[in-house]
Write a protein that holds these residues in place. Structure first.
Motif, mmCIF file in Angstrom:
data_model
loop_
_atom_site.group_PDB
_atom_site.id
_atom_site.type_symbol
_atom_site.label_atom_id
_atom_site.label_comp_id
_atom_site.label_asym_id
_atom_site.label_seq_id
_atom_site.Cartn_x
_atom_site.Cartn_y
_atom_site.Cartn_z
ATOM 1 N N GLY A 1 0.826 -1.197 0.000
ATOM 2 C CA GLY A 1 0.000 0.000 0.000
ATOM 3 C C GLY A 1 0.861 1.248 0.000
ATOM 4 N N ILE A 2 1.882 1.257 0.864
ATOM 5 C CA ILE A 2 2.763 2.428 0.919
ATOM 6 C C ILE A 2 3.491 2.616 -0.411
ATOM 7 C CG2 ILE A 2 4.768 3.418 2.052
ATOM 8 C CD1 ILE A 2 3.958 1.975 4.572
ATOM 9 N N ARG A 3 3.962 1.488 -0.963
ATOM 10 C CA ARG A 3 4.736 1.627 -2.200
ATOM 11 C C ARG A 3 3.886 2.114 -3.357
ATOM 12 N NH1 ARG A 3 8.756 -3.269 -3.314
ATOM 13 N NH2 ARG A 3 8.823 -2.235 -5.319
ATOM 14 N N GLU A 4 2.610 1.704 -3.381
ATOM 15 C CA GLU A 4 1.735 2.205 -4.458
ATOM 16 C C GLU A 4 1.565 3.708 -4.361
ATOM 17 O OE1 GLU A 4 -1.964 0.169 -4.671
ATOM 18 O OE2 GLU A 4 -1.176 -1.396 -5.988
ATOM 19 N N GLU A 5 1.516 4.218 -3.135
ATOM 20 C CA GLU A 5 1.400 5.669 -2.959
ATOM 21 C C GLU A 5 2.695 6.371 -3.361
ATOM 22 O OE1 GLU A 5 -1.143 7.660 -1.813
ATOM 23 O OE2 GLU A 5 -2.347 5.858 -2.155
ATOM 24 N N VAL A 6 3.808 5.799 -2.918
ATOM 25 C CA VAL A 6 5.106 6.442 -3.161
ATOM 26 C C VAL A 6 5.411 6.511 -4.654
ATOM 27 C CG1 VAL A 6 7.581 6.165 -2.825
ATOM 28 C CG2 VAL A 6 6.036 5.863 -0.919
ATOM 29 N N GLU A 7 4.938 5.500 -5.362
ATOM 30 C CA GLU A 7 5.140 5.439 -6.817
ATOM 31 C C GLU A 7 4.756 6.753 -7.487
ATOM 32 O OE1 GLU A 7 5.437 1.751 -9.395
ATOM 33 O OE2 GLU A 7 6.526 2.667 -7.773
ATOM 34 N N LEU A 8 3.692 7.383 -6.982
ATOM 35 C CA LEU A 8 3.157 8.570 -7.638
ATOM 36 C C LEU A 8 3.822 9.855 -7.168
ATOM 37 C CD1 LEU A 8 -0.580 7.568 -7.338
ATOM 38 C CD2 LEU A 8 0.886 7.348 -9.330
ATOM 39 N N SER A 9 4.626 9.760 -6.104
ATOM 40 C CA SER A 9 5.171 11.004 -5.577
ATOM 41 C C SER A 9 6.591 11.227 -6.100
ATOM 42 C CB SER A 9 5.150 10.995 -4.055
ATOM 43 O OG SER A 9 5.651 9.793 -3.592
ATOM 44 N N ASP A 10 7.075 12.417 -5.846
ATOM 45 C CA ASP A 10 8.350 12.832 -6.405
ATOM 46 C C ASP A 10 9.483 12.478 -5.441
ATOM 47 O OD1 ASP A 10 10.075 13.969 -8.098
ATOM 48 O OD2 ASP A 10 9.759 16.018 -7.386
ATOM 49 N N VAL A 11 10.214 11.426 -5.772
ATOM 50 C CA VAL A 11 11.277 10.949 -4.889
ATOM 51 C C VAL A 11 12.613 11.177 -5.575
ATOM 52 C CG1 VAL A 11 12.167 8.920 -3.694
ATOM 53 C CG2 VAL A 11 9.729 9.176 -4.037
ATOM 54 N N PRO A 12 13.656 11.577 -4.850
ATOM 55 C CA PRO A 12 14.968 11.730 -5.476
ATOM 56 C C PRO A 12 15.416 10.449 -6.171
ATOM 57 C CG PRO A 12 15.002 12.546 -3.239
ATOM 58 C CD PRO A 12 13.665 11.949 -3.450
ATOM 59 N N VAL A 13 16.057 10.595 -7.318
ATOM 60 C CA VAL A 13 16.427 9.430 -8.124
ATOM 61 C C VAL A 13 17.300 8.456 -7.331
ATOM 62 C CG1 VAL A 13 17.526 8.682 -10.253
ATOM 63 C CG2 VAL A 13 16.356 10.869 -10.161
ATOM 64 N N LEU A 14 18.195 9.027 -6.530
ATOM 65 C CA LEU A 14 19.129 8.187 -5.783
ATOM 66 C C LEU A 14 18.411 7.234 -4.858
ATOM 67 C CD1 LEU A 14 22.106 10.305 -4.509
ATOM 68 C CD2 LEU A 14 22.137 8.271 -5.918
ATOM 69 N N LEU A 15 17.312 7.714 -4.271
ATOM 70 C CA LEU A 15 16.633 6.932 -3.240
ATOM 71 C C LEU A 15 15.788 5.820 -3.815
ATOM 72 C CD1 LEU A 15 15.228 9.185 -0.423
ATOM 73 C CD2 LEU A 15 16.387 7.030 -0.189
ATOM 74 N N ARG A 16 15.387 5.944 -5.076
ATOM 75 C CA ARG A 16 14.449 4.977 -5.641
ATOM 76 C C ARG A 16 14.980 3.566 -5.568
ATOM 77 N NH1 ARG A 16 12.474 8.489 -10.603
ATOM 78 N NH2 ARG A 16 11.425 9.998 -9.278
ATOM 79 N N GLY A 17 14.051 2.602 -5.446
ATOM 80 C CA GLY A 17 14.462 1.205 -5.421
ATOM 81 C C GLY A 17 14.662 0.695 -4.011
ATOM 82 N N THR A 18 15.616 -0.236 -3.884
ATOM 83 C CA THR A 18 15.746 -0.955 -2.631
ATOM 84 C C THR A 18 16.045 -0.063 -1.443
ATOM 85 O OG1 THR A 18 16.833 -2.538 -4.046
ATOM 86 C CG2 THR A 18 16.669 -3.084 -1.739
ATOM 87 N N ALA A 19 16.876 0.979 -1.650
ATOM 88 C CA ALA A 19 17.259 1.811 -0.515
ATOM 89 C C ALA A 19 16.025 2.384 0.162
ATOM 90 C CB ALA A 19 18.187 2.930 -0.976
ATOM 91 N N MET A 20 15.113 2.924 -0.654
ATOM 92 C CA MET A 20 13.933 3.526 -0.059
ATOM 93 C C MET A 20 13.037 2.471 0.573
ATOM 94 S SD MET A 20 11.175 5.984 -1.752
ATOM 95 C CE MET A 20 10.580 4.655 -2.748
ATOM 96 N N ASN A 21 12.902 1.315 -0.092
ATOM 97 C CA ASN A 21 12.058 0.268 0.477
ATOM 98 C C ASN A 21 12.562 -0.144 1.847
ATOM 99 O OD1 ASN A 21 10.619 0.337 -1.814
ATOM 100 N ND2 ASN A 21 11.620 -1.431 -2.745
ATOM 101 N N LEU A 22 13.886 -0.221 1.978
ATOM 102 C CA LEU A 22 14.443 -0.622 3.278
ATOM 103 C C LEU A 22 14.155 0.430 4.334
ATOM 104 C CD1 LEU A 22 17.809 -2.212 2.293
ATOM 105 C CD2 LEU A 22 15.984 -3.274 3.552
#
Lengths: 192, 216
Positions: free
Chosen positions: A151-172
């Protein structure tokens, strides 16, 4: 009865398999992209966990008293082959159910949460009923964590996240915050 | 012959840094996070994984002609489980205290996807020498990752490293770091650091290429 409730709640919330024992992280990080897939994976996991509890109880009671050093090997082999067998049975009997759970079943078998469940149940000396309740709680806890994460990841998908953070780092990091939230449940049973 | 030697070195270094199983491939996360609340535990776990990975890579690659294709995965798992059982009993006999602390996570080495992955992707296709070298590299990379995570968490969470106090009695420990959330957060930040390095390198290369084309 109280004892069983305690086992269930403890496995579900307080000692959540994913967020406080770090078991089953691979599917937790890999398959939590979409809500409905996460939910189906969770259901399949509960199912496999129940079978595992049954198998490990049977092995512990009837076989392994003669050869305790074979515990690990026999757990893995028996659980994997039982799940494979049940997958075939489901495919034959109910194609709809197979479609919902099917692809996940073999994947789940090599998930560390499954073997972890069997080992924890053995170390704590659970009997059949306790083992099944433990499996139900652990599976439900896994599903809960997975669905929350998806649920959280579906929301985050639509928001503006720094490129560096995307992927596993942010999920962790999200998982870390979730895990912090789950630590709050530790006070649930203060007397015991 | 010189080239062969270089190849072997390549296989070793690859696992340590460029294809580091944890930081780059993100494999083997479960033991990674669960036992790294202190550097000693991390070291014990790393050593156990080291032995299992090298042993099973050796065995799988020397048996690779005789393992039938259809049952290869189950064969690998049984080989790995055998080594893990050996490790489990050895640790229990030698260092009972650490064994108790690691608890269920020693048997859980069996399902460490990194180990099975190496058997399937490398050991089953290469000569014994290459397979052992690859396993040594990967295991060293895993040990390195475990140790760095364990050291960070122990230093921040208890103000100690390998049980030796670092900051004196006035240090207020960040208890959260040795609890589960700390594991997730630390690994997340380390991965962030790695992707930052990667991005910087890419930018540098782009800039170099740009300068070169301008100079022409």
């Amino acid at each position: 009865m109280n004892e069983l409730l305690w086992i269930f709640v403890s496995a579900l919330l307080i000692n959540n398999f994913v967020l406080s024992y770090f078991l089953g992280l691979c599917p937790f990080l890999g398959v939590s992209g979409r809500l409905d897939t996460a939910f189906r994976l969770g259901l399949a996991t509960i199912f496999v966990m129940l079978i595992t509890a049954l198998c490990s109880w049977f092995l512990n009671t009837y076989v392994l008293i003669y050869a305790p050093y074979l515990r690990l090997i026999s757990f893995i082999v028996v659980i994997a082959s039982t799940v494979q067998f049940i997958e075939m049975v489901i495919k034959k009997l109910s194609p709809a159910l197979f479609k919902a759970l099917g692809i996940f079943l073999p994947l789940i078998t090599t998930n560390c949460a499954i073997l972890g469940l069997a080992i924890f149940a053995t170390n704590r000396g659970y009997g059949l009923v306790e083992g099944l309740v433990f499996a139900l709680g652990a599976g439900a806890g896994f599903t809960l964590a997975l669905v929350l994460m998806a649920g959280i990841r579906e929301e985050v998908e639509l928001s503006d996240v720094p490129v560096l953070l995307r992927g596993t780092a942010m999920n962790l990091i999200i998982a870390g915050i979730l895990s912090m939230a789950f630590m709050g449940f530790a006070g649930l049973f203060s007397s015991t | 012959m010189a080239k062969r030697k270089e190849d072997l070195q390549q296989e070793f270094i690859k696992g340590l840094w460029r294809d580091n199983p944890v930081f780059v491939q993100v494999l083997g996360m479960c033991p990674m996070l669960a036992v790294t609340n202190s550097a000693v535990n991390a070291l014990a776990m790393g050593a156990a994984t080291f032995f299992v990975l090298v042993g099973s890579s050796f065995l799988v690659s020397s048996l690779r002609r005789w393992i039938p294709k259809q049952v290869r995965i189950s064969t690998y798992i049984i080989i790995i489980a055998t080594f893990v059982t050996v490790t489990d009993f050895t640790l229990e006999a030698l260092v009972p205290k650490i064994h108790k602390e690691l608890g269920a996570f020693i048997p859980l080495i069996v399902v460490n996807c990194m180990i099975l992955g190496r058997q399937e992707a490398f050991a089953s296709r290469n000569s014994v020498r290459m397979a052992v070298m690859d396993a040594l590299g990967m295991a060293a990379g895993f040990l390195f990752a475990l140790l760095s995570l364990g050291a960070v968490r122990e230093i921040l969470g208890e103000g100690k490293l390998f049980g030796v106090s670092l900051f004196g009695p006035n240090f207020e420990p960040w208890v959260i770091m040795i609890l589960p959330p700390g594991g997730f957060l630390t690994l997340g930040l380390i991965l962030l650091f790695f992707s930052w390095i990667k991005q910087r390198k890419q930018r540098l290369e782009q800039r170099l290429a740009q300068l070169e084309s301008e100079a022409r």
